[in-house]
Scaffold this motif. Sequence first.
Motif, short mmCIF file in Angstrom:
data_model
loop_
_atom_site.label_atom_id
_atom_site.label_comp_id
_atom_site.label_asym_id
_atom_site.label_seq_id
_atom_site.Cartn_x
_atom_site.Cartn_y
_atom_site.Cartn_z
N ASN A 31 28.60 62.59 -90.21
CA ASN A 31 27.33 64.23 -90.23
C ASN A 31 29.21 64.90 -90.54
O ASN A 31 29.53 64.98 -88.87
CB ASN A 31 27.03 64.66 -89.65
CG ASN A 31 25.79 63.80 -89.08
OD1 ASN A 31 25.14 62.97 -90.73
ND2 ASN A 31 24.92 63.04 -88.35
N ALA A 37 23.48 74.16 -93.87
CA ALA A 37 22.99 73.83 -93.22
C ALA A 37 21.31 73.64 -93.22
O ALA A 37 20.44 73.10 -92.48
CB ALA A 37 23.13 74.83 -91.71
N PRO A 41 19.68 69.56 -92.95
CA PRO A 41 20.13 70.16 -91.18
C PRO A 41 20.07 69.03 -90.54
O PRO A 41 20.64 69.26 -89.10
CB PRO A 41 18.83 70.92 -91.02
CG PRO A 41 18.00 70.63 -91.91
CD PRO A 41 18.61 69.94 -93.20
N VAL A 52 23.82 68.11 -91.57
CA VAL A 52 25.15 68.94 -91.10
C VAL A 52 25.72 68.77 -89.41
O VAL A 52 24.78 69.38 -88.93
CB VAL A 52 25.90 70.77 -91.71
CG1 VAL A 52 26.31 71.14 -90.76
CG2 VAL A 52 25.39 70.21 -93.23
N LYS A 97 27.85 70.71 -87.40
CA LYS A 97 28.39 71.15 -86.92
C LYS A 97 28.84 72.81 -88.00
O LYS A 97 29.01 72.62 -89.19
CB LYS A 97 29.58 71.74 -86.18
CG LYS A 97 29.60 73.29 -85.59
CD LYS A 97 30.61 72.62 -84.14
CE LYS A 97 30.84 73.55 -83.01
NZ LYS A 97 31.02 73.57 -81.96
N ARG A 136 17.70 75.26 -89.31
CA ARG A 136 19.04 74.88 -89.46
C ARG A 136 19.26 75.23 -88.53
O ARG A 136 20.40 75.58 -87.69
CB ARG A 136 18.93 75.96 -91.06
CG ARG A 136 18.57 77.52 -89.91
CD ARG A 136 18.85 78.67 -91.96
NE ARG A 136 18.22 79.42 -91.37
CZ ARG A 136 16.49 79.74 -91.97
NH1 ARG A 136 16.09 78.80 -92.29
NH2 ARG A 136 16.12 80.81 -91.93
N VAL A 190 21.30 73.55 -86.04
CA VAL A 190 23.07 73.33 -85.75
C VAL A 190 23.96 74.28 -85.28
O VAL A 190 24.00 75.23 -84.89
CB VAL A 190 22.80 73.48 -87.19
CG1 VAL A 190 24.62 73.25 -87.90
CG2 VAL A 190 22.09 72.32 -88.06
N HIS A 205 27.76 67.45 -80.11
CA HIS A 205 27.57 68.92 -80.04
C HIS A 205 28.90 68.83 -79.77
O HIS A 205 29.68 67.91 -79.00
CB HIS A 205 26.67 69.61 -79.73
CG HIS A 205 25.56 69.65 -80.51
ND1 HIS A 205 24.29 69.61 -80.01
CD2 HIS A 205 25.54 68.45 -81.74
CE1 HIS A 205 23.56 69.46 -80.93
NE2 HIS A 205 23.93 68.90 -81.54
#
Length: 246
Positions: free
Chosen positions: A64, A81, A85, A88, A90, A163, A166, A231
């Motif tokens: 990703n 994004a 969704p 992606v 980030k 989205r 993200v 993340h």
Amino acid sequence: MDILLVAGLWLDGSVWDDVVSELETLGHRPVPITLPGQGDGSASATLDEQVAAVLAAVDSASGNPMVVGHSAACTLAWLAADARPGRVAKVALVGGFPCADGQPYADFFEVKDGVMPFPGWGPFEGPDSADLDEQARRDFASAAIPVPAGVTKGVVRLTDERRFDVPVLVVCPEFSPAQAREWIAAGDVAELPDVRHLDLVDIDSGHWPMITKPVELARILAAAAPERGGHAAVAASPSSPGSGAR
């Protein structure tokens, strides 16, 4: 991880060359994208074709990817994004903010013969261009690629509320994180008030940090890159006084 680099108006993928070198040194796989109509010789490219080019890079990425959009192309990163969704990891927005659904992509300057040429430095005097010397300005203007009207006047369409899940990093060059927060809180910035994981970070540059501060920009992006599709949060640096609003 794969870091997809999408430049704003008048630029092709080569503007990221120095950022690419540093990101590779830092262990990432940067992928600069030359958009249809901005370096491939097409004067009839459309916004849909630019979106398709970014999505093709997302789909072919290893794992990703993080998608980085600069200036107007912040909207392209956000459209990626919206369309992917779950793919992606980030989005990083450098010197700009995404358009809202139904808005024109970048209908900012006069169109001549079906394209929007670089308008000269007048509209960018001040914090945008303060760190570009005369040679850098000449080089930029001589290399600037007129952007097809089918791109600039294309209508942005956002359809998937996932989205907002993200994570987003806003890199603040000619404006400060404090200013960006004020705009977001005031409702002056579309989309970002609904983003669930939003970070802001300062970079002491004008509007084109990939040209004037490529190492610093690469390090910010590398620090923000999620590990294994997770993340990664980046704390904002102190606001820089005197940054100009956009």
